[in-house]
Design a protein around this motif. Structure first.
Motif, PDB file in Angstrom:
ATOM      1  N   UNK A  60      -2.736 -12.843 -50.033  1.00 40.79           N
ATOM      2  CA  UNK A  60      -2.088 -11.611 -49.580  1.00 40.79           C
ATOM      3  C   UNK A  60      -2.722 -11.079 -48.301  1.00 40.79           C
ATOM      4  N   UNK A  61      -4.011 -11.378 -48.091  1.00 39.61           N
ATOM      5  CA  UNK A  61      -4.708 -10.911 -46.896  1.00 39.61           C
ATOM      6  C   UNK A  61      -4.579 -11.884 -45.722  1.00 39.61           C
ATOM      7  N   UNK A  62      -3.923 -13.012 -45.943  1.00 41.08           N
ATOM      8  CA  UNK A  62      -3.796 -14.030 -44.902  1.00 41.08           C
ATOM      9  C   UNK A  62      -2.466 -13.874 -44.161  1.00 41.08           C
ATOM     10  N   UNK A  63      -2.440 -14.177 -42.861  1.00 36.78           N
ATOM     11  CA  UNK A  63      -1.165 -14.126 -42.127  1.00 36.78           C
ATOM     12  C   UNK A  63      -0.214 -15.258 -42.488  1.00 36.78           C
ATOM     13  N   UNK A  64      -0.737 -16.317 -43.126  1.00 35.07           N
ATOM     14  CA  UNK A  64       0.109 -17.457 -43.496  1.00 35.07           C
ATOM     15  C   UNK A  64       1.026 -17.079 -44.643  1.00 35.07           C
ATOM     16  N   UNK A  65       2.308 -17.391 -44.524  1.00 33.49           N
ATOM     17  CA  UNK A  65       3.280 -17.061 -45.570  1.00 33.49           C
ATOM     18  C   UNK A  65       3.826 -18.291 -46.279  1.00 33.49           C
ATOM     19  N   UNK A  66       3.663 -19.466 -45.690  1.00 37.25           N
ATOM     20  CA  UNK A  66       4.159 -20.704 -46.293  1.00 37.25           C
ATOM     21  C   UNK A  66       2.975 -21.658 -46.469  1.00 37.25           C
ATOM     22  N   UNK A  67       2.676 -21.986 -47.712  1.00 36.88           N
ATOM     23  CA  UNK A  67       1.493 -22.788 -48.016  1.00 36.88           C
ATOM     24  C   UNK A  67       1.892 -24.139 -48.608  1.00 36.88           C
ATOM     25  N   UNK A  68       1.394 -25.208 -47.991  1.00 36.53           N
ATOM     26  CA  UNK A  68       1.584 -26.554 -48.535  1.00 36.53           C
ATOM     27  C   UNK A  68       0.545 -26.785 -49.629  1.00 36.53           C
ATOM     28  N   UNK A  69       0.995 -27.190 -50.804  1.00 36.09           N
ATOM     29  CA  UNK A  69       0.102 -27.462 -51.935  1.00 36.09           C
ATOM     30  C   UNK A  69      -0.163 -28.960 -52.000  1.00 36.09           C
ATOM     31  N   UNK A  70      -1.425 -29.350 -51.877  1.00 38.30           N
ATOM     32  CA  UNK A  70      -1.805 -30.763 -51.866  1.00 38.30           C
ATOM     33  C   UNK A  70      -2.973 -30.950 -52.836  1.00 38.30           C
ATOM     34  N   UNK A  71      -2.668 -31.282 -54.079  1.00 37.45           N
ATOM     35  CA  UNK A  71      -3.689 -31.323 -55.126  1.00 37.45           C
ATOM     36  C   UNK A  71      -3.600 -32.603 -55.937  1.00 37.45           C
ATOM     37  N   UNK A  72      -4.769 -33.086 -56.361  1.00 34.94           N
ATOM     38  CA  UNK A  72      -4.840 -34.120 -57.385  1.00 34.94           C
ATOM     39  C   UNK A  72      -5.020 -33.496 -58.762  1.00 34.94           C
ATOM     40  N   UNK A  73      -5.729 -32.363 -58.827  1.00 37.85           N
ATOM     41  CA  UNK A  73      -6.014 -31.660 -60.076  1.00 37.85           C
ATOM     42  C   UNK A  73      -4.820 -30.770 -60.434  1.00 37.85           C
ATOM     43  N   UNK A  74      -4.173 -31.044 -61.566  1.00 39.23           N
ATOM     44  CA  UNK A  74      -2.973 -30.297 -61.941  1.00 39.23           C
ATOM     45  C   UNK A  74      -3.270 -28.851 -62.314  1.00 39.23           C
ATOM     46  N   UNK A  75      -4.456 -28.576 -62.837  1.00 37.17           N
ATOM     47  CA  UNK A  75      -4.789 -27.194 -63.160  1.00 37.17           C
ATOM     48  C   UNK A  75      -4.934 -26.356 -61.889  1.00 37.17           C
ATOM     49  N   UNK A  76      -5.616 -26.900 -60.883  1.00 32.46           N
ATOM     50  CA  UNK A  76      -5.756 -26.183 -59.615  1.00 32.46           C
ATOM     51  C   UNK A  76      -4.401 -26.056 -58.921  1.00 32.46           C
ATOM     52  N   UNK A  77      -3.565 -27.076 -59.053  1.00 29.89           N
ATOM     53  CA  UNK A  77      -2.204 -26.989 -58.521  1.00 29.89           C
ATOM     54  C   UNK A  77      -1.449 -25.825 -59.179  1.00 29.89           C
ATOM     55  N   UNK A  78      -1.538 -25.726 -60.511  1.00 27.44           N
ATOM     56  CA  UNK A  78      -0.860 -24.643 -61.224  1.00 27.44           C
ATOM     57  C   UNK A  78      -1.411 -23.287 -60.787  1.00 27.44           C
ATOM     58  N   UNK A  79      -2.714 -23.219 -60.590  1.00 29.41           N
ATOM     59  CA  UNK A  79      -3.334 -21.973 -60.141  1.00 29.41           C
ATOM     60  C   UNK A  79      -2.781 -21.565 -58.775  1.00 29.41           C
ATOM     61  N   UNK A  80      -2.688 -22.527 -57.856  1.00 30.17           N
ATOM     62  CA  UNK A  80      -2.158 -22.236 -56.524  1.00 30.17           C
ATOM     63  C   UNK A  80      -0.684 -21.843 -56.589  1.00 30.17           C
ATOM     64  N   UNK A  81       0.074 -22.528 -57.439  1.00 31.09           N
ATOM     65  CA  UNK A  81       1.494 -22.227 -57.595  1.00 31.09           C
ATOM     66  C   UNK A  81       1.687 -20.780 -58.069  1.00 31.09           C
ATOM     67  N   UNK A  82       0.928 -20.382 -59.078  1.00 32.24           N
ATOM     68  CA  UNK A  82       1.051 -19.028 -59.619  1.00 32.24           C
ATOM     69  C   UNK A  82       0.544 -17.990 -58.621  1.00 32.24           C
TER      70      UNK A  82
END
Length: 602
Positions: A52-74
């Motif tokens: 929320x504090x970052x100017x970036x609004x579109x984030x590419x998710x690149x993960x091998x760990x599915x839990x960290x991927x889910x965390x980033x998605x949420x």
């Protein structure tokens, strides 16, 4: 009491339902142990504050760990950021999509460093957390864009609104939620694509089914599972099942990404007591239909709420709640209806025109594979000196390799084309050919068309011998080269040394990082696929030990250490003539990396 029938039917917001899970519920498991929903929520809220504090609004998710991927998605859902899922995580692929996102969220140690984008590596450090994260309200929506290459190799952006994903999740829960209840979920497919995203991440999250943080790369990893389990797989994975694997309490197997051979479906049922459920769909359409094949030509059943109609040229006209605007979509897939369901006839986008002649790439592949010289084929359109022509990537049978060695490349390809002429128009005969030991598949079970096309792009036109029906396969080949040389140039390691001991032929190999098997397997952590190791053992057994016979199965496969690009390893081969078995093992120094037995039938 099932999750599907009672917990989620009244719920109007499945994404919000994830937030209502008890902190102590297990959400994921892996080498690090079990992780709880409370940890997932806390990590997502902390990351959401940073986003929320970052100017970036579109984030590419690149993960091998599915839990960290889910965390980033949420976290993106909480902070109103758009999620971008690249089809591949290689730096070149991300550069190609550079304008499609502002920042990268990843768990890779290398990805993002030195690039032009903002990037953030998970898990966050204590200093990145800063002050305690505020308690965020439950997320109600998610913006998502997937990228898929399709058959052209050109990345295509596919936006997905949350209402589309939610509609599909409700159907999946209704169909298979009860069978997932009480299981632990394993997956051999990446969460970076729509199939893995839905089945491996979102579905278990809303059902409260613990999911594996890491990929199930080898079938042997299915051994020793405790308690009920389910598997999200690809046809390629299910084709490599060891006959000795049958154990454990399997509740559900799902397969998607390509056609599942009937023999592989029946083998899965025999080993695990579960006939795989095949799902037909795409990133653009979502799920369309499903089936369980117990006999040849089993028809497909549309999913609830789906209407599949036949339009002109047998193309599928799809009415689906998973589409963005409720409008029907004319698909490239061709279908034929019968009373029990519909059959797939191939894809309309694999119908092309060359010199005003309509050519089916599927038909050319089928005709090639019907020849005794060809084990497998992939055909794609090429541009050759401003003209369109067909290229074919072939896996040859032992008979085909012998013919190649006897005739030489030019005469062999002329003979190959002559055998195709009774069925195909002259413009449909392949003008460029490449040989591989096996046709590659992505972790999703799909053909990587961009990689296959790159095989034809390696040499400029002025380096290829011109004219005639048969074109050379690579620059280093000439009329005296053998099929084995072509295979080595394309798909085999560098053979540094070979010695004969009392018990085995020992080959010292260099694993060239440019070998195609490392591409996409796996993003950020390339390793040599197990199936490739088996193929190399068979190849060198035939080439150096003079073995013959057809593949009759494999057993006692063990993969203990990964083989990575740039390494040197030794391959030990022992032929047991009385049993018709080739024993092989790969070693890194004195440590065993993998081993197994291959049976060759006379």
């Amino acid at each position: 009491m099932s999750h599907a029938a009672d917990s989620f039917a009244p719920c109007q917001r499945l994404l919000a339902a994830i937030w209502e899970r008890a902190d102590e519920e297990v959400v994921a498991f892996g080498p690090q142990g079990e992780s709880l929903f409370g940890e997932l929520r806390g990590g997502a809220e902390a990351l959401a504050s940073v986003l929320a504090a970052s100017p970036a609004t579109r984030w590419a998710l690149c993960f091998d760990d599915s839990l960290l991927f889910a965390q980033a998605l949420l976290a993106c859902a909480l902070s109103g950021r758009e999620v971008v899922l690249p089809g591949h995580q290689r730096p070149a692929a991300l550069t190609e999509l550079g304008a499609g996102f502002d920042g990268i969220l990843t768990d890779s140690q290398q990805l993002g460093e030195g690039g032009e984008h903002l990037w953030l590596r998970l898990p966050l450090t204590a200093s990145q957390h800063g002050s305690p994260a505020p308690r965020w309200a439950a997320p109600t929506g998610l913006q998502l864009t997937l990228f898929t290459s399709g058959s052209t190799g050109v990345p295509k952006a596919i936006p997905k609104a949350w209402h589309q994903l939610e509609a599909e999740l409700r159907v999946l829960i209704a169909l298979w939620g009860e069978r997932l209840d009480g299981t632990r979920l394993l997956a051999s497919v990446s969460h970076q694509h729509i199939y893995g995203l839905l089945f491996r991440i979102l579905l278990p999250l809303v059902l409260g089914v613990p999911f594996a943080r890491t990929l199930t790369i080898y079938p042997e990893q299915l051994k020793g599972q405790r308690g009920p389990w389910a598997l999200i797989a690809s046809p390629a994975f299910l084709s490599r099942l060891d006959p000795e694997l049958g154990e454990g309490e399997c509740r559900l197997i799902v397969s998607s990404g390509g056609p599942l051979a009937l023999a592989d479906a029946l083998r899965s049922a025999q080993l695990f007591g579960q006939l795989p459920i095949e799902v037909f769909g795409s990133s653009e359409t979502g799920g369309i239909a499903w089936r369980q094949s117990q006999a040849p030509h089993t028809p497909w059943q549309p999913m609830p709420g789906i209407r599949a109609l036949v339009a002109a040229e047998d193309r599928l006209l799809l009415h689906s709640p998973f589409l963005p605007d409720g409008e029907p979509l004319l698909c490239a897939d061709r279908i034929r209806w019968e009373e029990a369901g519909f059959h797939l006839l191939g894809r309309g986008d694999r119908l092309i025109k060359i010199e005003e002649k309509r050519i089916s790439l599927d038909e050319v592949e089928t005709r090639l594979q019907a020849l005794p010289w060809v084990e497998a084929a992939a055909v794609l359109p090429l541009t050759v000196a401003t003209r369109q022509a067909l290229g074919a990537v072939l896996v040859l049978t032992p008979e085909g390799l012998r013919q190649w060695q006897t005739l030489g490349h030019g005469r062999f390809l002329i003979a190959l084309r002559e055998r195709l002429r009774p069925w195909l128009e002259p413009v449909a005969l392949p003008r460029r050919v490449r040989l591989l030991a096996t046709l590659p598949l992505s972790s999703q079970g799909k053909r990587p068309w961009s990689e296959l096309k790159a095989l034809f792009d390696e040499l400029p036109a002025d380096k290829m011998a011109g004219g005639g029906a048969g074109q050379p396969m690579r620059k280093e080949m000439n009329n005296n080269d053998s099929g084995a040389a072509a295979m080595q140039a394309a798909t085999l390691p560098t053979l540094l040394e070979q010695t004969q001991t009392q018990d085995a032929l020992v080959l010292r190999l260099h694993l060239d990082p440019a070998l195609p098997w490392f591409s996409g397997h796996f993003p950020g952590a390339p390793l040599l696929p197990g199936v490739t190791q088996v193929h190399w053992a068979i190849h060198y057994g035939r080439q150096l030990l003079g073995l013959s016979g057809t593949f009759g199965g494999m057993s006692q496969l063990k993969f203990q250490r990964p083989l990575r690009p740039g390494q040197q390893c030794s391959l030990h081969l022992t032929w047991q003539a009385d049993k018709g078995q080739l024993l092989f093992s790969y070693r890194l120094a004195d440590e065993l990396a993998s081993s197994g037995r291959v049976r060759l039938c006379p």
